[in-house]
Write an enzyme that holds these catalytic residues in place. Sequence first.
Site, PDB file in Angstrom:
ATOM      1  N   LYS A 172       0.925  -1.161   0.071  1.00 64.60           N
ATOM      2  CA  LYS A 172       0.081   0.101   0.205  1.00 64.60           C
ATOM      3  C   LYS A 172       0.771   1.182   0.121  1.00 64.60           C
ATOM      4  CE  LYS A 172      -1.613   3.276   1.798  1.00 64.60           C
ATOM      5  NZ  LYS A 172      -1.258   4.417   1.304  1.00 64.60           N
ATOM      6  N   CYS A 280      14.040  10.799   6.271  1.00 63.69           N
ATOM      7  CA  CYS A 280      14.041  10.351   7.733  1.00 63.69           C
ATOM      8  C   CYS A 280      15.284  10.511   8.118  1.00 63.69           C
ATOM      9  CB  CYS A 280      13.570   9.007   7.823  1.00 63.69           C
ATOM     10  SG  CYS A 280      14.472   7.710   7.364  1.00 63.69           S
ATOM     11  N   GLU A 382       9.724  16.985  14.135  1.00 68.81           N
ATOM     12  CA  GLU A 382      10.239  16.815  12.855  1.00 68.81           C
ATOM     13  C   GLU A 382       9.513  17.807  11.974  1.00 68.81           C
ATOM     14  OE1 GLU A 382       8.635  13.311  10.810  1.00 68.81           O
ATOM     15  OE2 GLU A 382      10.857  12.869  10.097  1.00 68.81           O
TER      16      GLU A 382
HETATM   17  P1  NAD Z   1       2.513   9.159   6.549  1.00 67.46           P
HETATM   18  O1  NAD Z   1       2.534   8.705   7.746  1.00 67.46           O
HETATM   19  O2  NAD Z   1       1.515  10.538   6.408  1.00 67.46           O
HETATM   20  O3  NAD Z   1       2.084   8.209   5.797  1.00 67.46           O
HETATM   21  C1  NAD Z   1       2.631   6.873   5.552  1.00 67.46           C
HETATM   22  C2  NAD Z   1       1.712   5.807   5.045  1.00 67.46           C
HETATM   23  O4  NAD Z   1       0.661   5.616   5.912  1.00 67.46           O
HETATM   24  C3  NAD Z   1       1.354   6.079   3.705  1.00 67.46           C
HETATM   25  O5  NAD Z   1       0.930   5.153   2.966  1.00 67.46           O
HETATM   26  C4  NAD Z   1      -0.339   6.550   4.041  1.00 67.46           C
HETATM   27  O6  NAD Z   1      -1.136   6.489   3.320  1.00 67.46           O
HETATM   28  C5  NAD Z   1      -0.484   5.859   5.433  1.00 67.46           C
HETATM   29  N1  NAD Z   1      -1.425   6.726   6.265  1.00 67.46           N
HETATM   30  C6  NAD Z   1      -1.580   8.181   6.341  1.00 67.46           C
HETATM   31  N2  NAD Z   1      -2.476   8.463   7.318  1.00 67.46           N
HETATM   32  C7  NAD Z   1      -3.215   7.252   7.831  1.00 67.46           C
HETATM   33  C8  NAD Z   1      -4.156   6.822   8.651  1.00 67.46           C
HETATM   34  N3  NAD Z   1      -4.728   7.983   9.229  1.00 67.46           N
HETATM   35  N4  NAD Z   1      -4.359   5.630   8.818  1.00 67.46           N
HETATM   36  C9  NAD Z   1      -3.843   4.744   8.373  1.00 67.46           C
HETATM   37  N5  NAD Z   1      -2.534   4.917   7.313  1.00 67.46           N
HETATM   38  C10 NAD Z   1      -2.454   6.311   7.002  1.00 67.46           C
HETATM   39  O7  NAD Z   1       4.043   9.615   6.309  1.00 67.46           O
HETATM   40  P2  NAD Z   1       4.472  10.297   4.965  1.00 67.46           P
HETATM   41  O8  NAD Z   1       4.320  11.824   5.205  1.00 67.46           O
HETATM   42  O9  NAD Z   1       4.111   9.847   3.802  1.00 67.46           O
HETATM   43  O10 NAD Z   1       6.134  10.250   5.087  1.00 67.46           O
HETATM   44  C11 NAD Z   1       6.850  10.959   5.904  1.00 67.46           C
HETATM   45  C12 NAD Z   1       7.125  10.389   7.248  1.00 67.46           C
HETATM   46  O11 NAD Z   1       7.849   9.263   6.912  1.00 67.46           O
HETATM   47  C13 NAD Z   1       8.138  11.183   7.937  1.00 67.46           C
HETATM   48  O12 NAD Z   1       7.888  11.063   9.419  1.00 67.46           O
HETATM   49  C14 NAD Z   1       9.563  10.337   8.064  1.00 67.46           C
HETATM   50  O13 NAD Z   1      10.209  10.815   8.893  1.00 67.46           O
HETATM   51  C15 NAD Z   1       8.930   9.238   7.925  1.00 67.46           C
HETATM   52  N6  NAD Z   1       9.860   8.051   7.149  1.00 67.46           N
HETATM   53  C16 NAD Z   1      10.575   7.201   8.091  1.00 67.46           C
HETATM   54  C17 NAD Z   1      11.658   6.490   7.691  1.00 67.46           C
HETATM   55  C18 NAD Z   1      12.154   5.448   8.670  1.00 67.46           C
HETATM   56  O14 NAD Z   1      12.969   4.632   8.188  1.00 67.46           O
HETATM   57  N7  NAD Z   1      11.953   5.631   9.855  1.00 67.46           N
HETATM   58  C19 NAD Z   1      11.668   6.189   6.516  1.00 67.46           C
HETATM   59  C20 NAD Z   1      11.164   7.244   5.525  1.00 67.46           C
HETATM   60  C21 NAD Z   1      10.174   8.113   5.906  1.00 67.46           C
END
Ligand code: NAD
Length: 500
Positions: A172, A280, A382
């Site tokens: 997803k 990240c 962040e």
């Molecule tokens: P996000 O949490 O908004 O989304 C991540 C995933 O979760 C997406 O597929 C999204 O559709 C889904 N999602 C969003 N809201 C949801 C909800 N309410 N319920 C269920 N699923 C939901 O993150 P983003 O904005 O796409 O990415 C940025 C974030 O990811 C930053 O915080 C970054 O630090 C983190 N990140 C972490 C790593 C790591 O390895 N630690 C790597 C890359 C990105």
Amino acid sequence: MTSMHFINGSKSEGNSGRLQDICNPATGAVVGSVPLASVSEVNSAVSAAAAALPGWAKTPPAKRAQVMFNFRDLIIKNLDKIAENISRQHGKTLDDAKGEVARGLEVVEFACGIPHLLKGEYSLQVAGAVDSYSLRQPVGVVAGITPFNFPAMVPMWMFPMALACGNTFILKPSERDPAAPLYLAELLSEAGLPDGCMNVVNGDKEAVDALLDHPDVAAISFVGSTAIGKYIYSRGCANGKRVQALCGAKNHMIIMPDADMNQVVDAAMGAAYGSAGERCMAVSAVLAVGDETADRFVDALAPKVRALKIGQYDEPGVEMGPVITRESKDRILDYINQGEADGASVVVDGRGLSLQGYEDGFFVGGTLLDHVTSDMSVYRDEIFGPVLSVLRPKTYEEAVDLVMTHEYGNGTAIFTRDGDTAREFASNVNVGMVGVNVPIPVPVAYHSFGGWKGSMFGDHSMHGMEGVRFYTKLKTVTARWPSGVKDGAVFNFHSGSDTK
Ligand code: NAD
């Protein structure tokens, strides 16, 4: 252009009636849409993955590896197209997109070694005529939920390992830039992966919840923000699934007074402003030890930040693109405003950047804040944008204390020429990935990626042997053959060395 789902080896437009716009972040224009799956569409993907599971799980690991070898070749052949798919929707430069694919490719290459990685352990004669062996078997149908910032690399941290271990997979991806992961799934089919083994379902919370609640999904890999990761971890675990959730970050870079300042400044430029800070592992807080170190650092960095070449991903020489959405841009600007109101000095101000021809794009200029203190939201949260905060601890101990007490523990780095200090830092800091004179210490594929504290929930990091452990269940067999069987029942435990 409408994106698609990929279920049981075929692309489909979806029938939920729900679509979300996809923008070109450089212009702000809507350039396509993505279908948001209904529960029944998620269920179809799970059914396809469950039907494919027995055959794929029994396929010899060497044959599964052959699919990975083919996939590797196809990625290399189609690198430009994958990168274009990433940059067009994400906004990062083409070189950066190619770099992301290269890091994902490393995991595919690691997965090519799966026959060796799945070799078990065997103990002969653990008791009289008794042998014992341990083996690793696939977990089952597993799902990956991934963020926008690495639309190819993060899914590739997951599915090559999961598939090589004999699981079937449902991805997803982020609904903001779904083109690259969809294309990777098509390439996997071309590589010879049987239908149903790899599925891509686009969607939002509805699709994610359907995966979290589906009884046939055995494990969930998540990468994204901490708030969503906590939710996914708790709901997935409550439903009895194995869950790994890699989350948000605030990565500190300590600069000791003895560090090579030219090296430090170059490192900070790439680590703070590369990919517009939407990584990240981006460095978002510099801890310059002592005012003299901080002054030298800020004086050397500021002109380089002002000179950043910002633009659309395919312009020659462009170093930094836009951020992902208008909301994201507004959120970043709010943080800078708040930082200034809290007393930070805005040394380089990225607010109000307007690029000719891209006036409606989601651009934020590189921003450098000095005299930031640990109580400010620009430091605590962040921001996920091109904003670097400089704090001025007086001593190494004060700097380390800031790292240790921060909510997040994804990555950190120290720049110094002193081996003792570096060793002390790497040994004792409570952060998952540590760099010594390396600003973004992303582990290579045969090591594992994962943070500590609020940056990760779950017991296993991604790829490397941790990936094998997450995507397999351990079984231990104890076998006795007739020549070793003695007459009479045994009612007590007895030690392995008791050959009775
Ligand atoms: P996000 O949490 O908004 O989304 C991540 C995933 O979760 C997406 O597929 C999204 O559709 C889904 N999602 C969003 N809201 C949801 C909800 N309410 N319920 C269920 N699923 C939901 O993150 P983003 O904005 O796409 O990415 C940025 C974030 O990811 C930053 O915080 C970054 O630090 C983190 N990140 C972490 C790593 C790591 O390895 N630690 C790597 C890359 C990105």
